[in-house]
Design an enzyme around this catalytic site. Structure first.
Site, PDB file in Angstrom:
ATOM      1  N   ILE A  51       0.838  -1.204   0.000  1.00  0.00           N
ATOM      2  CA  ILE A  51       0.000   0.000   0.000  1.00  0.00           C
ATOM      3  C   ILE A  51       0.871   1.252   0.000  1.00  0.00           C
ATOM      4  CG2 ILE A  51      -1.714   1.322   1.315  1.00  0.00           C
ATOM      5  CD1 ILE A  51      -2.779  -1.368   2.359  1.00  0.00           C
ATOM      6  N   CYS A  52       1.976   1.201   0.733  1.00  0.00           N
ATOM      7  CA  CYS A  52       2.834   2.383   0.899  1.00  0.00           C
ATOM      8  C   CYS A  52       3.246   3.038  -0.425  1.00  0.00           C
ATOM      9  CB  CYS A  52       4.058   2.041   1.733  1.00  0.00           C
ATOM     10  SG  CYS A  52       3.641   1.510   3.406  1.00  0.00           S
ATOM     11  N   PRO A  53       3.690   2.272  -1.431  1.00  0.00           N
ATOM     12  CA  PRO A  53       4.107   2.969  -2.651  1.00  0.00           C
ATOM     13  C   PRO A  53       2.953   3.675  -3.356  1.00  0.00           C
ATOM     14  CG  PRO A  53       4.150   0.594  -3.003  1.00  0.00           C
ATOM     15  CD  PRO A  53       3.923   0.833  -1.537  1.00  0.00           C
ATOM     16  N   ILE A  56       2.764   7.036  -1.422  1.00  0.00           N
ATOM     17  CA  ILE A  56       3.969   7.855  -1.588  1.00  0.00           C
ATOM     18  C   ILE A  56       4.039   8.426  -2.996  1.00  0.00           C
ATOM     19  CG2 ILE A  56       6.496   7.773  -1.604  1.00  0.00           C
ATOM     20  CD1 ILE A  56       6.184   5.599   0.664  1.00  0.00           C
TER      21      ILE A  56
END
Length: 182
Positions: A51-53, A56
């Site tokens: 999920i993070c990318p 970001i």
């Protein structure tokens, strides 16, 4: 019971970071304040996840919109600057970040995540916390998500613009609409 943070001075921080030019540097709330900038500080759990990318890169893709509202964006996790750089040097189609338009900071001692109340101590990672801090250092907005849920960049921009009106913004307020008259 956790102490209220919104409406108070935000915890000051300085962290090592990978800058947009891929060089190592430092980011700090004091520097943004000195430059009269709003600060969007967001925490994410860890590099090389799923999920993070999406968050970001979505923030990076809209970075010019944040600049238009005198805001500096800083992403942070408890990973090292070296892990951040490796992830930035990995292309987006390989679950990497590619080039970013704002710095990724390393809170390796967990101090900043702890001050902002987002550290999962037993795991050594941060929750998805996002904080909007005005140029005087007052924490104006805080939201914390479970790590399974990504954030909405449009909503972050909407809240930033609402805060900058200095007025009373009703539910579902959109940029350009009137604020409440009292």
């Amino acid at each position: 019971m956790p102490e209220r943070m919104v409406g108070k001075q935000a915890p000051r921080f300085e962290m090592e970071a990978v800058m947009p030019n891929k060089e190592f540097g430092k980011v700090s709330l004091e520097e943004n304040m000195k430059n009269g900038k709003w600060t969007i500080l967001f925490f994410y759990p860890m590099d090389f996840t799923f999920i993070c990318p999406t968050e970001i890169t979505a923030m990076s893709d809209r970075y010019e919109d944040f600049e238009d509202f005198d805001a500096e964006v800083i992403g942070a996790s408890t990973d090292t600057i070296h892990t951040h750089k490796a992830w930035i040097n990995t292309s987006r189609d390989e679950n990497g970040l590619g080039d970013l338009n704002y710095p990724l900071a390393a809170d390796t001692n967990h101090e900043v995540a702890k001050k902002y109340g987002v550290l999962i101590e037993e795991e050594g990672v941060a929750l998805r916390g996002l904080f909007i801090i005005d140029p005087e250092g007052e924490l104006k907005y805080a939201v914390v998500h479970h790590n399974d849920i990504g954030r909405d960049v449009d909503e972050v921009l909407r809240v930033l613009q609402a805060l900058q009106t200095g007025g009373l913004c009703p539910a579902n307020w959109k940029p350009g609409q009137e604020t409440l008259k009292v």
